[in-house]
Design a protein around this motif. Structure first.
Motif, PDB file in Angstrom:
ATOM      1  N   GLU A  10     102.144 -57.791  21.691  1.00 14.08           N
ATOM      2  CA  GLU A  10     100.729 -57.564  21.390  1.00 14.08           C
ATOM      3  C   GLU A  10     100.548 -56.350  20.484  1.00 14.08           C
ATOM      4  O   GLU A  10      99.712 -56.365  19.579  1.00 14.08           O
ATOM      5  N   ALA A  13     101.508 -57.329  16.960  1.00 13.81           N
ATOM      6  CA  ALA A  13     100.469 -58.188  16.389  1.00 13.81           C
ATOM      7  C   ALA A  13      99.251 -57.364  15.962  1.00 13.81           C
ATOM      8  O   ALA A  13      98.684 -57.581  14.884  1.00 13.81           O
ATOM      9  N   LYS A  14      98.856 -56.409  16.788  1.00 15.19           N
ATOM     10  CA  LYS A  14      97.718 -55.543  16.478  1.00 15.19           C
ATOM     11  C   LYS A  14      98.013 -54.715  15.229  1.00 15.19           C
ATOM     12  O   LYS A  14      97.157 -54.556  14.352  1.00 15.19           O
ATOM     13  N   GLN A  17      97.951 -57.024  12.161  1.00 18.90           N
ATOM     14  CA  GLN A  17      96.579 -57.426  11.874  1.00 18.90           C
ATOM     15  C   GLN A  17      95.826 -56.285  11.191  1.00 18.90           C
ATOM     16  O   GLN A  17      95.108 -56.501  10.221  1.00 18.90           O
ATOM     17  N   THR A  18      95.988 -55.080  11.688  1.00 20.00           N
ATOM     18  CA  THR A  18      95.327 -53.918  11.095  1.00 20.00           C
ATOM     19  C   THR A  18      95.798 -53.718   9.664  1.00 20.00           C
ATOM     20  O   THR A  18      94.997 -53.479   8.754  1.00 20.00           O
ATOM     21  N   GLN A  19      97.085 -53.848   9.445  1.00 18.33           N
ATOM     22  CA  GLN A  19      97.639 -53.713   8.103  1.00 18.33           C
ATOM     23  C   GLN A  19      97.061 -54.773   7.170  1.00 18.33           C
ATOM     24  O   GLN A  19      96.669 -54.467   6.035  1.00 18.33           O
ATOM     25  N   ALA A  20      96.967 -56.002   7.631  1.00 17.49           N
ATOM     26  CA  ALA A  20      96.432 -57.088   6.808  1.00 17.49           C
ATOM     27  C   ALA A  20      94.966 -56.841   6.458  1.00 17.49           C
ATOM     28  O   ALA A  20      94.533 -57.108   5.331  1.00 17.49           O
ATOM     29  N   ILE A  21      94.211 -56.304   7.394  1.00 17.43           N
ATOM     30  CA  ILE A  21      92.802 -56.017   7.144  1.00 17.43           C
ATOM     31  C   ILE A  21      92.655 -54.911   6.102  1.00 17.43           C
ATOM     32  O   ILE A  21      91.807 -55.002   5.198  1.00 17.43           O
ATOM     33  N   LYS A  24      93.329 -56.403   2.752  1.00 13.49           N
ATOM     34  CA  LYS A  24      92.194 -57.216   2.309  1.00 13.49           C
ATOM     35  C   LYS A  24      91.056 -56.320   1.817  1.00 13.49           C
ATOM     36  O   LYS A  24      90.420 -56.612   0.802  1.00 13.49           O
ATOM     37  N   ALA A  41      88.854 -53.679  11.574  1.00  9.29           N
ATOM     38  CA  ALA A  41      90.049 -54.098  12.310  1.00  9.29           C
ATOM     39  C   ALA A  41      89.825 -54.203  13.820  1.00  9.29           C
ATOM     40  O   ALA A  41      90.668 -54.732  14.535  1.00  9.29           O
TER      41      ALA A  41
END
Length: 87
Positions: A10, A13-14, A17-21, A24, A41
């Motif tokens: 988890e 994944a967090k 996800q934060t990196q991807a945001i 973007k 995020a």
């Protein structure tokens, strides 16, 4: 899967996800700071401060007048650095 393994999964994944945001947000030319990244995020500002890779990127975006291309290159550099360390 044990509780420790699930917690680690988890956390990774967090982090991703934060990196991807952030990537973007950079791509969209959005303002990058602790407040905007935290809101986008769904993580706390403390979380961002605690993770050196996010802290460095946010500070870089806040302080410099880097172009979108330069920021994208920095994201790539930080991604390589992130993937090079053990999680």
């Amino acid at each position: 899967m044990g509780l420790i393994e699930e917690t680690k999964k988890e956390a990774v994944a967090k982090h991703l996800q934060t990196q991807a945001i952030i990537e973007k947000m950079i791509e969209n030319g959005e303002a990058i700071n602790y407040q905007t990244v935290s809101a986008a995020a769904g993580v706390s500002r403390t979380y961002l401060y605690k993770h050196k890779v996010f802290r460095e990127l946010i500070e870089l975006c806040r302080v410099t007048g880097m172009t979108k291309k330069q920021l994208q290159q920095e994201v790539v550099r930080l991604r390589i650095q992130l993937h090079g360390r053990k999680t």
